[in-house]
Motif scaffolding. Structure first.
Motif, PDB file in Angstrom:
ATOM      1  N   GLU A  71       1.586  13.042  -8.924  1.00  0.00           N
ATOM      2  CA  GLU A  71       0.996  14.366  -8.722  1.00  0.00           C
ATOM      3  C   GLU A  71       2.051  15.457  -8.624  1.00  0.00           C
ATOM      4  O   GLU A  71       1.733  16.625  -8.382  1.00  0.00           O
ATOM      5  N   GLY A  72       3.329  15.077  -8.782  1.00  0.00           N
ATOM      6  CA  GLY A  72       4.401  16.065  -8.811  1.00  0.00           C
ATOM      7  C   GLY A  72       5.093  16.312  -7.491  1.00  0.00           C
ATOM      8  O   GLY A  72       5.845  17.282  -7.358  1.00  0.00           O
ATOM      9  N   TYR A  73       4.891  15.439  -6.512  1.00  0.00           N
ATOM     10  CA  TYR A  73       5.506  15.611  -5.195  1.00  0.00           C
ATOM     11  C   TYR A  73       6.440  14.430  -4.887  1.00  0.00           C
ATOM     12  O   TYR A  73       6.416  13.406  -5.573  1.00  0.00           O
ATOM     13  N   SER A  74       7.234  14.594  -3.863  1.00  0.00           N
ATOM     14  CA  SER A  74       8.151  13.531  -3.445  1.00  0.00           C
ATOM     15  C   SER A  74       7.505  12.687  -2.354  1.00  0.00           C
ATOM     16  O   SER A  74       6.755  13.200  -1.518  1.00  0.00           O
ATOM     17  N   ALA A  75       7.826  11.396  -2.382  1.00  0.00           N
ATOM     18  CA  ALA A  75       7.327  10.485  -1.351  1.00  0.00           C
ATOM     19  C   ALA A  75       8.369   9.412  -1.107  1.00  0.00           C
ATOM     20  O   ALA A  75       8.928   8.855  -2.059  1.00  0.00           O
ATOM     21  N   LEU A  76       8.632   9.134   0.157  1.00  0.00           N
ATOM     22  CA  LEU A  76       9.599   8.105   0.540  1.00  0.00           C
ATOM     23  C   LEU A  76       8.899   7.091   1.429  1.00  0.00           C
ATOM     24  O   LEU A  76       8.677   7.340   2.611  1.00  0.00           O
ATOM     25  N   PRO A  77       8.532   5.913   0.881  1.00  0.00           N
ATOM     26  CA  PRO A  77       7.916   4.882   1.725  1.00  0.00           C
ATOM     27  C   PRO A  77       8.982   4.194   2.568  1.00  0.00           C
ATOM     28  O   PRO A  77      10.044   3.828   2.073  1.00  0.00           O
ATOM     29  N   LEU A  78       8.698   4.027   3.841  1.00  0.00           N
ATOM     30  CA  LEU A  78       9.620   3.342   4.749  1.00  0.00           C
ATOM     31  C   LEU A  78       9.120   1.927   4.999  1.00  0.00           C
ATOM     32  O   LEU A  78       7.924   1.721   5.157  1.00  0.00           O
ATOM     33  N   PRO A  79       9.993   0.944   5.048  1.00  0.00           N
ATOM     34  CA  PRO A  79       9.554  -0.438   5.233  1.00  0.00           C
ATOM     35  C   PRO A  79       8.766  -0.607   6.534  1.00  0.00           C
ATOM     36  O   PRO A  79       9.078   0.018   7.547  1.00  0.00           O
ATOM     37  N   ALA A  80       7.761  -1.474   6.482  1.00  0.00           N
ATOM     38  CA  ALA A  80       6.956  -1.716   7.674  1.00  0.00           C
ATOM     39  C   ALA A  80       7.790  -2.339   8.785  1.00  0.00           C
ATOM     40  O   ALA A  80       7.564  -2.064   9.967  1.00  0.00           O
ATOM     41  N   SER A  81       8.753  -3.171   8.416  1.00  0.00           N
ATOM     42  CA  SER A  81       9.561  -3.833   9.444  1.00  0.00           C
ATOM     43  C   SER A  81      10.926  -4.218   8.875  1.00  0.00           C
ATOM     44  O   SER A  81      11.109  -5.328   8.387  1.00  0.00           O
ATOM     45  N   GLU A  82      11.843  -3.286   8.940  1.00  0.00           N
ATOM     46  CA  GLU A  82      13.225  -3.558   8.541  1.00  0.00           C
ATOM     47  C   GLU A  82      14.143  -2.794   9.483  1.00  0.00           C
ATOM     48  O   GLU A  82      13.960  -1.604   9.719  1.00  0.00           O
ATOM     49  N   ARG A  83      15.148  -3.493  10.010  1.00  0.00           N
ATOM     50  CA  ARG A  83      16.077  -2.846  10.933  1.00  0.00           C
ATOM     51  C   ARG A  83      17.072  -1.985  10.173  1.00  0.00           C
ATOM     52  O   ARG A  83      17.591  -2.369   9.140  1.00  0.00           O
ATOM     53  N   TYR A  84      17.328  -0.795  10.716  1.00  0.00           N
ATOM     54  CA  TYR A  84      18.274   0.145  10.122  1.00  0.00           C
ATOM     55  C   TYR A  84      19.552   0.225  10.946  1.00  0.00           C
ATOM     56  O   TYR A  84      20.641   0.357  10.402  1.00  0.00           O
ATOM     57  N   ASP A  85      19.422   0.129  12.247  1.00  0.00           N
ATOM     58  CA  ASP A  85      20.556   0.283  13.153  1.00  0.00           C
ATOM     59  C   ASP A  85      20.618  -0.928  14.068  1.00  0.00           C
ATOM     60  O   ASP A  85      19.780  -1.101  14.952  1.00  0.00           O
ATOM     61  N   ASP A  86      21.612  -1.807  13.860  1.00  0.00           N
ATOM     62  CA  ASP A  86      21.721  -3.011  14.675  1.00  0.00           C
ATOM     63  C   ASP A  86      22.110  -2.708  16.117  1.00  0.00           C
ATOM     64  O   ASP A  86      21.719  -3.440  17.037  1.00  0.00           O
ATOM     65  N   GLU A  87      22.873  -1.641  16.313  1.00  0.00           N
ATOM     66  CA  GLU A  87      23.311  -1.320  17.671  1.00  0.00           C
ATOM     67  C   GLU A  87      22.151  -0.826  18.520  1.00  0.00           C
ATOM     68  O   GLU A  87      21.969  -1.256  19.663  1.00  0.00           O
TER      69      GLU A  87
ATOM     70  N   LEU B  11       0.831  -1.204   0.000  1.00  0.00           N
ATOM     71  CA  LEU B  11       0.000   0.000   0.000  1.00  0.00           C
ATOM     72  C   LEU B  11       0.863   1.250   0.000  1.00  0.00           C
ATOM     73  O   LEU B  11       0.579   2.217  -0.726  1.00  0.00           O
ATOM     74  N   ALA B  12       1.925   1.252   0.804  1.00  0.00           N
ATOM     75  CA  ALA B  12       2.812   2.418   0.855  1.00  0.00           C
ATOM     76  C   ALA B  12       3.481   2.654  -0.495  1.00  0.00           C
ATOM     77  O   ALA B  12       3.653   3.805  -0.935  1.00  0.00           O
ATOM     78  N   SER B  13       3.881   1.590  -1.171  1.00  0.00           N
ATOM     79  CA  SER B  13       4.494   1.727  -2.486  1.00  0.00           C
ATOM     80  C   SER B  13       3.501   2.310  -3.492  1.00  0.00           C
ATOM     81  O   SER B  13       3.832   3.217  -4.270  1.00  0.00           O
ATOM     82  N   SER B  14       2.280   1.806  -3.462  1.00  0.00           N
ATOM     83  CA  SER B  14       1.245   2.295  -4.376  1.00  0.00           C
ATOM     84  C   SER B  14       0.934   3.768  -4.130  1.00  0.00           C
ATOM     85  O   SER B  14       0.838   4.573  -5.071  1.00  0.00           O
ATOM     86  N   LEU B  15       0.796   4.145  -2.871  1.00  0.00           N
ATOM     87  CA  LEU B  15       0.497   5.538  -2.539  1.00  0.00           C
ATOM     88  C   LEU B  15       1.656   6.464  -2.897  1.00  0.00           C
ATOM     89  O   LEU B  15       1.444   7.601  -3.345  1.00  0.00           O
ATOM     90  N   SER B  16       2.872   6.001  -2.720  1.00  0.00           N
ATOM     91  CA  SER B  16       4.041   6.819  -3.056  1.00  0.00           C
ATOM     92  C   SER B  16       4.096   7.086  -4.556  1.00  0.00           C
ATOM     93  O   SER B  16       4.443   8.188  -4.993  1.00  0.00           O
TER      94      SER B  16
ATOM     95  N   THR C 289       6.712  12.653   2.978  1.00  0.00           N
ATOM     96  CA  THR C 289       6.339  13.373   1.761  1.00  0.00           C
ATOM     97  C   THR C 289       6.413  14.879   1.953  1.00  0.00           C
ATOM     98  O   THR C 289       6.349  15.385   3.084  1.00  0.00           O
ATOM     99  N   ASP C 290       6.538  15.575   0.801  1.00  0.00           N
ATOM    100  CA  ASP C 290       6.440  17.035   0.808  1.00  0.00           C
ATOM    101  C   ASP C 290       5.115  17.493   0.204  1.00  0.00           C
ATOM    102  O   ASP C 290       4.903  18.688  -0.011  1.00  0.00           O
ATOM    103  N   ALA C 291       4.226  16.553  -0.087  1.00  0.00           N
ATOM    104  CA  ALA C 291       2.913  16.916  -0.625  1.00  0.00           C
ATOM    105  C   ALA C 291       2.140  17.739   0.409  1.00  0.00           C
ATOM    106  O   ALA C 291       2.194  17.441   1.607  1.00  0.00           O
TER     107      ALA C 291
END
Length: 242
Positions: free
Chosen positions: A105-121, A94-99, A163-165
């Motif tokens: 529509e001319g705006y930026s969108a960055l979907p973030l994963p529902a569950s993915e680790r970014y910082d192991d520490e 859904l996030a990918s589709s909405l992005s 998003t910046d929309a």
């Protein structure tokens, strides 16, 4: 919960798609007040977006209510699969589709994963979905460090689109309503929660030791789950009349 009274065209398109895909929560948060926290966790690019779309899908009560029997493999596998993996997949799609819609529509969108680790520490994602949901007015951060909704408690999975929309801001942070309750603190099998109420000024470590949770799950079988803090919250149980 999702409301449909917006008169803004892009807002309407997004809301309609969220409804069509069966999501239970939709909101837009102003991220200005949390920018420093977001930058510290995810970096400058993530913190550069002024708004966040917060979407939630409720976990089935029939799955959560089995968690007291989580040491049974069938219960654990079903919770991990349908209560976690499948809902996260629905949110990601859904996030990918909405992005893509927002980009068209001319705006930026960055979907973030529902569950993915970014910082192991620090054991965290690139940005807290719970923070976005809190800022969008869906609920408050409880003593379990979970997002507590008034009606369903923490029985919801979340995803965020930055998003910046120029979307309509739908709400503001809710006041905490945990009160003196410590059910989530008391039921934790490894005492990972301190019971200290949420405060924006405090680091997560004041309330929660994420390493204890991880060590507990890794010490069991490959299919081990916990989720007792999700199960026990009175705000989730109340909807079922318990």
């Amino acid at each position: 919960m999702i409301e449909t009274n917006s008169t803004l065209p892009l807002d309407n398109k997004i809301r309609e798609r969220v409804l069509d895909e069966g999501a239970d929560f939709y909101g837009v948060a102003d991220l200005a007040e949390a920018r420093d926290f977001i930058q510290d966790q995810g970096g400058e690019e993530v913190a550069s977006y002024p708004r966040a779309i917060s979407i939630g899908i409720r976990i089935m009560d029939s799955i959560v209510d089995q968690l007291p029997h989580r040491h049974e493999k069938g219960v654990a596998v079903n919770y991990h699969h349908h209560g976690y993996d499948i809902i996260n997949r629905r949110l990601d799609l859904l996030a990918s589709s909405l992005s893509s819609l927002i980009q068209s529509e001319g705006y930026s969108a960055l979907p973030l994963p529902a569950s993915e680790r970014y910082d192991d520490e620090r054991i965290c994602a690139v940005m807290s979905h719970k923070l976005a949901a809190h800022l969008a007015g869906h609920g408050w951060i409880g003593k379990s460090c979970l997002l507590i909704t008034p009606k369903f408690g923490p029985r919801v999975r979340w995803i965020t689109i930055l998003t910046d929309a120029p979307l309509e801001i739908t709400g503001s942070p809710r006041d905490e309503h945990c009160g003196e309750c410590t059910d989530c603190v008391d039921i934790c099998p490894v005492s990972a929660f301190t019971g200290v109420p949420f405060s924006e000024e405090d680091p997560r470590e004041v309330r929660y030791d994420a390493a204890k949770c991880e060590q507990y799950l890794n010490s069991g079988e490959e299919w081990s789950v916990c989720g007792m803090c999700v199960y026990i919250c009175p705000h989730g149980l109340r909807e079922k009349g318990k």
